[in-house]
Design an enzyme around this catalytic site. Structure first.
Site, PDB file in Angstrom:
ATOM      1  N   MET A 180       2.059   5.078   1.342  1.00 12.99           N
ATOM      2  CA  MET A 180       2.315   5.600   2.681  1.00 12.99           C
ATOM      3  C   MET A 180       0.989   5.914   3.377  1.00 12.99           C
ATOM      4  O   MET A 180       0.015   6.320   2.754  1.00 12.99           O
ATOM      5  CB  MET A 180       3.157   6.884   2.599  1.00 12.99           C
ATOM      6  CG  MET A 180       4.572   6.682   2.119  1.00 12.99           C
ATOM      7  SD  MET A 180       5.643   5.836   3.304  1.00 12.99           S
ATOM      8  CE  MET A 180       5.756   7.057   4.610  1.00 12.99           C
ATOM      9  N   ASN A 181       0.983   5.724   4.682  1.00 14.57           N
ATOM     10  CA  ASN A 181      -0.171   6.090   5.508  1.00 14.57           C
ATOM     11  C   ASN A 181      -1.403   5.240   5.210  1.00 14.57           C
ATOM     12  O   ASN A 181      -2.542   5.684   5.449  1.00 14.57           O
ATOM     13  CB  ASN A 181      -0.506   7.574   5.333  1.00 14.57           C
ATOM     14  CG  ASN A 181      -1.155   8.169   6.582  1.00 14.57           C
ATOM     15  OD1 ASN A 181      -0.949   7.676   7.690  1.00 14.57           O
ATOM     16  ND2 ASN A 181      -1.930   9.214   6.413  1.00 14.57           N
ATOM     17  N   ASP A 220       7.289  -6.265   8.574  1.00 16.03           N
ATOM     18  CA  ASP A 220       6.932  -4.861   8.377  1.00 16.03           C
ATOM     19  C   ASP A 220       7.981  -4.203   7.479  1.00 16.03           C
ATOM     20  O   ASP A 220       9.138  -4.627   7.449  1.00 16.03           O
ATOM     21  CB  ASP A 220       6.874  -4.150   9.729  1.00 16.03           C
ATOM     22  CG  ASP A 220       6.222  -2.775   9.652  1.00 16.03           C
ATOM     23  OD1 ASP A 220       5.260  -2.624   8.880  1.00 16.03           O
ATOM     24  OD2 ASP A 220       6.671  -1.853  10.368  1.00 16.03           O
ATOM     25  N   GLU A 221       7.573  -3.173   6.722  1.00 12.59           N
ATOM     26  CA  GLU A 221       8.485  -2.439   5.828  1.00 12.59           C
ATOM     27  C   GLU A 221       9.244  -3.393   4.906  1.00 12.59           C
ATOM     28  O   GLU A 221      10.463  -3.297   4.716  1.00 12.59           O
ATOM     29  CB  GLU A 221       9.463  -1.593   6.646  1.00 12.59           C
ATOM     30  CG  GLU A 221       8.805  -0.587   7.567  1.00 12.59           C
ATOM     31  CD  GLU A 221       8.048   0.525   6.854  1.00 12.59           C
ATOM     32  OE1 GLU A 221       8.184   0.644   5.613  1.00 12.59           O
ATOM     33  OE2 GLU A 221       7.319   1.276   7.522  1.00 12.59           O
ATOM     34  N   ALA A 222       8.504  -4.306   4.304  1.00 10.47           N
ATOM     35  CA  ALA A 222       9.106  -5.387   3.513  1.00 10.47           C
ATOM     36  C   ALA A 222       9.807  -4.892   2.258  1.00 10.47           C
ATOM     37  O   ALA A 222      10.631  -5.616   1.686  1.00 10.47           O
ATOM     38  CB  ALA A 222       8.024  -6.401   3.131  1.00 10.47           C
ATOM     39  N   GLN A 223       9.513  -3.664   1.846  1.00  9.32           N
ATOM     40  CA  GLN A 223      10.181  -3.143   0.637  1.00  9.32           C
ATOM     41  C   GLN A 223      11.688  -3.016   0.812  1.00  9.32           C
ATOM     42  O   GLN A 223      12.438  -3.004  -0.160  1.00  9.32           O
ATOM     43  CB  GLN A 223       9.589  -1.784   0.242  1.00  9.32           C
ATOM     44  CG  GLN A 223       9.970  -0.614   1.141  1.00  9.32           C
ATOM     45  CD  GLN A 223       9.039  -0.453   2.327  1.00  9.32           C
ATOM     46  OE1 GLN A 223       8.163  -1.291   2.555  1.00  9.32           O
ATOM     47  NE2 GLN A 223       9.194   0.635   3.067  1.00  9.32           N
ATOM     48  N   GLY A 250       0.836  -1.191   0.000  1.00  4.00           N
ATOM     49  CA  GLY A 250       0.000   0.000   0.000  1.00  4.00           C
ATOM     50  C   GLY A 250       0.867   1.235   0.000  1.00  4.00           C
ATOM     51  O   GLY A 250       2.067   1.174   0.291  1.00  4.00           O
ATOM     52  N   CYS A 289      -5.936   9.516  -1.694  1.00  2.92           N
ATOM     53  CA  CYS A 289      -5.058  10.628  -2.027  1.00  2.92           C
ATOM     54  C   CYS A 289      -5.336  11.803  -1.098  1.00  2.92           C
ATOM     55  O   CYS A 289      -6.494  12.162  -0.861  1.00  2.92           O
ATOM     56  CB  CYS A 289      -5.295  11.043  -3.481  1.00  2.92           C
ATOM     57  SG  CYS A 289      -4.377  12.514  -3.998  1.00  2.92           S
ATOM     58  N   CYS A 344      -2.748  10.022  -5.594  1.00  3.66           N
ATOM     59  CA  CYS A 344      -3.123   9.253  -6.781  1.00  3.66           C
ATOM     60  C   CYS A 344      -2.152   9.588  -7.911  1.00  3.66           C
ATOM     61  O   CYS A 344      -1.383  10.552  -7.832  1.00  3.66           O
ATOM     62  CB  CYS A 344      -4.561   9.573  -7.195  1.00  3.66           C
ATOM     63  SG  CYS A 344      -4.797  11.268  -7.772  1.00  3.66           S
TER      64      CYS A 344
END
Length: 205
Positions: free
Chosen positions: A11-12, A83-86, A9, A141, A178
């Site tokens: 951010m936020n 978490d933060e898998a990127q 997803g 957005c 967006c």
């Protein structure tokens, strides 16, 4: 049968909250979970998964040389949460695949899909390629309320589109937007930069 899940997803979008909620649900049923977080994410201190509403949970730090398979095999949890898998690298993602395939333990990884330039992170690239199931964690957005798919980086509140891929930050540094609003801001920034360059050129002459 165990699966590798990648839930991405902007951010936020509440990804860390989902990690904490899923961990709570497992533990409420008397099951054990292992939570991993990359060493690079130190916004709230290393070894912590923290949501923006202040809830925290200790996590195992994933460093370059962490033996993921060995740790999981030793503790034998019912589920792995990331978490933060990127921020994971190819080798770490492949180790999580081995956890699923050889140990039969489900892995649920949460992270961003792309950076502020619209380019995939290394971890996201390999999760998208290897995951058994890919799901979107949705948010809206901040400008127009359409579905957010992009991450806009800010410098003192001004959108920026160049720089290093990784810069740890929260709402002060990034906004979910967006594609339409992202493209509009990028074009406006380019116009301002061209105007500044033209003004500098006239000054020099």
């Amino acid at each position: 049968m165990a699966k590798l899940y990648f839930r991405y997803g902007a951010m936020n979008s509440g990804k860390s909250i989902e990690v904490l909620r899923t961990a709570h649900n497992y533990e409420e049923q008397g099951k054990s979970v292992m939570v991993f977080t990359p060493a690079i994410d130190n916004r709230y201190g290393k070894g912590q998964v923290t949501s923006r509403i202040g809830i925290q949970k200790p996590a195992t730090v994933l460093a370059e040389g962490t033996d993921i398979f060995g740790l999981v095999q030793q503790q034998a949890p019912d589920c792995i949460l990331v978490d933060e898998a990127q921020f994971l690298n190819k080798k770490q993602v492949e180790a999580l695949c081995e956890v699923v395939d050889e140990l039969g333990i489900p892995v649920i990884a949460y992270g961003l899909r792309a950076d502020f330039r619209g380019q995939l992170f290394e971890g996201s690239y390999h999760f998208l390629a290897l995951a058994d199931q890919i799901e979107e964690v949705k948010t809206v957005c901040w400008h127009c309320r359409r579905k957010a798919t992009m991450n806009m980086r800010l410098n003192n509140g001004i959108p920026v589109f160049e720089g290093a891929q990784i810069m740890i930050g929260g709402n002060e540094s990034y906004l979910p937007v967006c594609r339409q609003c992202y493209s509009k801001a990028r074009k406006q920034t380019a116009l301002v930069q061209r105007g500044s360059a033209a003004a500098d050129s006239e000054t020099e002459h």
